[in-house]
Design a protein around this motif. Sequence first.
Motif, PDB file in Angstrom:
ATOM      1  N   GLU A 143       0.825  -1.211   0.000  1.00 43.05           N
ATOM      2  CA  GLU A 143       0.000   0.000   0.000  1.00 43.05           C
ATOM      3  C   GLU A 143       0.852   1.252   0.000  1.00 43.05           C
ATOM      4  OE1 GLU A 143      -2.517  -0.354   3.358  1.00 43.05           O
ATOM      5  OE2 GLU A 143      -3.658  -2.025   2.532  1.00 43.05           O
ATOM      6  N   THR A 144       1.882   1.271   0.840  1.00 44.17           N
ATOM      7  CA  THR A 144       2.740   2.460   0.877  1.00 44.17           C
ATOM      8  C   THR A 144       3.555   2.590  -0.395  1.00 44.17           C
ATOM      9  OG1 THR A 144       4.474   1.251   2.035  1.00 44.17           O
ATOM     10  CG2 THR A 144       2.910   2.473   3.385  1.00 44.17           C
ATOM     11  N   ALA A 145       3.919   1.481  -1.014  1.00 43.40           N
ATOM     12  CA  ALA A 145       4.672   1.545  -2.262  1.00 43.40           C
ATOM     13  C   ALA A 145       3.815   2.115  -3.383  1.00 43.40           C
ATOM     14  CB  ALA A 145       5.180   0.168  -2.646  1.00 43.40           C
ATOM     15  N   LEU A 146       2.522   1.796  -3.386  1.00 43.56           N
ATOM     16  CA  LEU A 146       1.628   2.335  -4.413  1.00 43.56           C
ATOM     17  C   LEU A 146       1.308   3.802  -4.179  1.00 43.56           C
ATOM     18  CD1 LEU A 146      -0.868  -0.628  -4.895  1.00 43.56           C
ATOM     19  CD2 LEU A 146       0.919   0.145  -6.467  1.00 43.56           C
ATOM     20  N   GLN A 147       1.294   4.217  -2.910  1.00 49.02           N
ATOM     21  CA  GLN A 147       0.966   5.600  -2.603  1.00 49.02           C
ATOM     22  C   GLN A 147       2.130   6.540  -2.870  1.00 49.02           C
ATOM     23  OE1 GLN A 147      -0.301   5.368   1.432  1.00 49.02           O
ATOM     24  NE2 GLN A 147      -2.308   4.508   0.931  1.00 49.02           N
ATOM     25  N   GLN A 148       3.344   6.056  -2.820  1.00 48.04           N
ATOM     26  CA  GLN A 148       4.500   6.910  -3.047  1.00 48.04           C
ATOM     27  C   GLN A 148       4.630   7.223  -4.536  1.00 48.04           C
ATOM     28  OE1 GLN A 148       7.806   4.740  -1.540  1.00 48.04           O
ATOM     29  NE2 GLN A 148       7.332   5.160   0.600  1.00 48.04           N
ATOM     30  N   PRO A 149       4.996   8.481  -4.838  1.00 48.31           N
ATOM     31  CA  PRO A 149       5.180   8.804  -6.260  1.00 48.31           C
ATOM     32  C   PRO A 149       6.421   8.117  -6.814  1.00 48.31           C
ATOM     33  CG  PRO A 149       5.832  10.650  -4.883  1.00 48.31           C
ATOM     34  CD  PRO A 149       5.235   9.610  -3.964  1.00 48.31           C
ATOM     35  N   MET A 150       6.399   7.873  -8.101  1.00 48.38           N
ATOM     36  CA  MET A 150       7.541   7.224  -8.745  1.00 48.38           C
ATOM     37  C   MET A 150       8.695   8.206  -8.837  1.00 48.38           C
ATOM     38  SD  MET A 150       6.995   4.079  -9.571  1.00 48.38           S
ATOM     39  CE  MET A 150       8.033   3.674 -10.934  1.00 48.38           C
ATOM     40  N   THR A 151       9.780   7.840  -8.235  1.00 44.56           N
ATOM     41  CA  THR A 151      10.964   8.677  -8.327  1.00 44.56           C
ATOM     42  C   THR A 151      11.779   8.261  -9.538  1.00 44.56           C
ATOM     43  OG1 THR A 151      12.264   7.191  -6.936  1.00 44.56           O
ATOM     44  CG2 THR A 151      11.027   8.942  -5.821  1.00 44.56           C
ATOM     45  N   ARG A 152      12.742   9.065  -9.867  1.00 43.89           N
ATOM     46  CA  ARG A 152      13.570   8.776 -11.031  1.00 43.89           C
ATOM     47  C   ARG A 152      14.346   7.471 -10.849  1.00 43.89           C
ATOM     48  NH1 ARG A 152      17.956  12.972 -13.548  1.00 43.89           N
ATOM     49  NH2 ARG A 152      18.213  11.882 -15.505  1.00 43.89           N
ATOM     50  N   VAL A 153      14.829   7.242  -9.627  1.00 44.18           N
ATOM     51  CA  VAL A 153      15.574   6.013  -9.352  1.00 44.18           C
ATOM     52  C   VAL A 153      14.664   4.802  -9.454  1.00 44.18           C
ATOM     53  CG1 VAL A 153      16.897   4.785  -7.610  1.00 44.18           C
ATOM     54  CG2 VAL A 153      17.232   7.242  -7.908  1.00 44.18           C
ATOM     55  N   ARG A 164      11.940   4.513 -11.273  1.00 41.95           N
ATOM     56  CA  ARG A 164      11.637   4.279 -12.685  1.00 41.95           C
ATOM     57  C   ARG A 164      12.801   3.603 -13.391  1.00 41.95           C
ATOM     58  NH1 ARG A 164       9.526  10.020 -13.567  1.00 41.95           N
ATOM     59  NH2 ARG A 164       7.524   9.881 -12.548  1.00 41.95           N
ATOM     60  N   MET A 165      14.017   4.050 -13.062  1.00 42.37           N
ATOM     61  CA  MET A 165      15.180   3.458 -13.691  1.00 42.37           C
ATOM     62  C   MET A 165      15.321   1.991 -13.286  1.00 42.37           C
ATOM     63  SD  MET A 165      19.058   4.936 -13.971  1.00 42.37           S
ATOM     64  CE  MET A 165      19.198   5.217 -12.240  1.00 42.37           C
ATOM     65  N   ARG A 166      15.094   1.681 -12.015  1.00 47.22           N
ATOM     66  CA  ARG A 166      15.156   0.297 -11.569  1.00 47.22           C
ATOM     67  C   ARG A 166      14.083  -0.549 -12.246  1.00 47.22           C
ATOM     68  NH1 ARG A 166      15.976   1.250  -5.138  1.00 47.22           N
ATOM     69  NH2 ARG A 166      18.171   1.799  -5.242  1.00 47.22           N
ATOM     70  N   MET A 167      12.894   0.025 -12.381  1.00 48.76           N
ATOM     71  CA  MET A 167      11.807  -0.700 -13.013  1.00 48.76           C
ATOM     72  C   MET A 167      12.131  -0.943 -14.497  1.00 48.76           C
ATOM     73  SD  MET A 167       7.744  -0.029 -12.679  1.00 48.76           S
ATOM     74  CE  MET A 167       7.622   1.319 -13.818  1.00 48.76           C
ATOM     75  N   ASN A 168      12.687   0.070 -15.176  1.00 48.14           N
ATOM     76  CA  ASN A 168      13.056  -0.102 -16.585  1.00 48.14           C
ATOM     77  C   ASN A 168      14.136  -1.158 -16.736  1.00 48.14           C
ATOM     78  OD1 ASN A 168      11.244   1.756 -17.538  1.00 48.14           O
ATOM     79  ND2 ASN A 168      12.684   3.455 -17.533  1.00 48.14           N
ATOM     80  N   ILE A 169      15.119  -1.154 -15.826  1.00 50.81           N
ATOM     81  CA  ILE A 169      16.178  -2.151 -15.901  1.00 50.81           C
ATOM     82  C   ILE A 169      15.610  -3.550 -15.679  1.00 50.81           C
ATOM     83  CG2 ILE A 169      18.240  -2.996 -14.726  1.00 50.81           C
ATOM     84  CD1 ILE A 169      19.030  -0.074 -14.312  1.00 50.81           C
ATOM     85  N   SER A 170      14.695  -3.665 -14.731  1.00 49.42           N
ATOM     86  CA  SER A 170      14.123  -4.993 -14.484  1.00 49.42           C
ATOM     87  C   SER A 170      13.280  -5.455 -15.668  1.00 49.42           C
ATOM     88  CB  SER A 170      13.295  -4.989 -13.195  1.00 49.42           C
ATOM     89  OG  SER A 170      12.165  -4.163 -13.343  1.00 49.42           O
ATOM     90  N   PHE A 171      12.516  -4.533 -16.290  1.00 52.30           N
ATOM     91  CA  PHE A 171      11.740  -4.906 -17.473  1.00 52.30           C
ATOM     92  C   PHE A 171      12.660  -5.265 -18.634  1.00 52.30           C
ATOM     93  CE2 PHE A 171       7.879  -2.332 -16.003  1.00 52.30           C
ATOM     94  CZ  PHE A 171       7.292  -3.461 -15.489  1.00 52.30           C
ATOM     95  N   ASP A 172      13.755  -4.515 -18.791  1.00 52.80           N
ATOM     96  CA  ASP A 172      14.707  -4.826 -19.857  1.00 52.80           C
ATOM     97  C   ASP A 172      15.353  -6.188 -19.635  1.00 52.80           C
ATOM     98  OD1 ASP A 172      14.157  -2.436 -21.069  1.00 52.80           O
ATOM     99  OD2 ASP A 172      15.958  -1.405 -20.321  1.00 52.80           O
ATOM    100  N   LEU A 173      15.711  -6.467 -18.411  1.00 57.58           N
ATOM    101  CA  LEU A 173      16.324  -7.757 -18.103  1.00 57.58           C
ATOM    102  C   LEU A 173      15.335  -8.892 -18.340  1.00 57.58           C
ATOM    103  CD1 LEU A 173      18.801  -9.249 -17.042  1.00 57.58           C
ATOM    104  CD2 LEU A 173      17.865  -8.988 -14.747  1.00 57.58           C
ATOM    105  N   PHE A 174      14.098  -8.701 -17.913  1.00 55.85           N
ATOM    106  CA  PHE A 174      13.062  -9.712 -18.134  1.00 55.85           C
ATOM    107  C   PHE A 174      12.834  -9.932 -19.629  1.00 55.85           C
ATOM    108  CE2 PHE A 174       8.557 -10.826 -18.727  1.00 55.85           C
ATOM    109  CZ  PHE A 174       8.548 -12.038 -18.071  1.00 55.85           C
TER     110      PHE A 174
END
Length: 99
Positions: free
Chosen positions: A21-31, A33-43
């Motif tokens: 819940e707290t992870a969804l409520q927090q705004p996406m920071t640049r870091v 987003r970058m981690r999420m993009n790296i994980s999607f790229d790796l996947f």
Amino acid sequence: MVSASVRSIILSVTNTVPSAETALQQPMTRVNRMRMNISFDLFSFIMMTTLGWFVLIISFLGFLQVRRWEWNIQRSTMVDMPEDLQALETLDHTIGMRA
């Protein structure tokens, strides 16, 4: 019984890990987003590599299967060939024509 030091470690770990819940409520920071993009790229890389090797291996096995069928057909026609040649030779001898 759980000792006090183990209890304090468990509480410190559970307090540092954010809940969903707290992870969804927090705004996406640049870091983040970058981690999420790296994980999607790796996947994506892992999936494409896995799928590519799967298609390559399946295609190669299919090719070998067709080659085996071809060899079996050629082998079966080669077994029947001497009888056909003998029949043609007797026909040529009977008619008197040579090819």
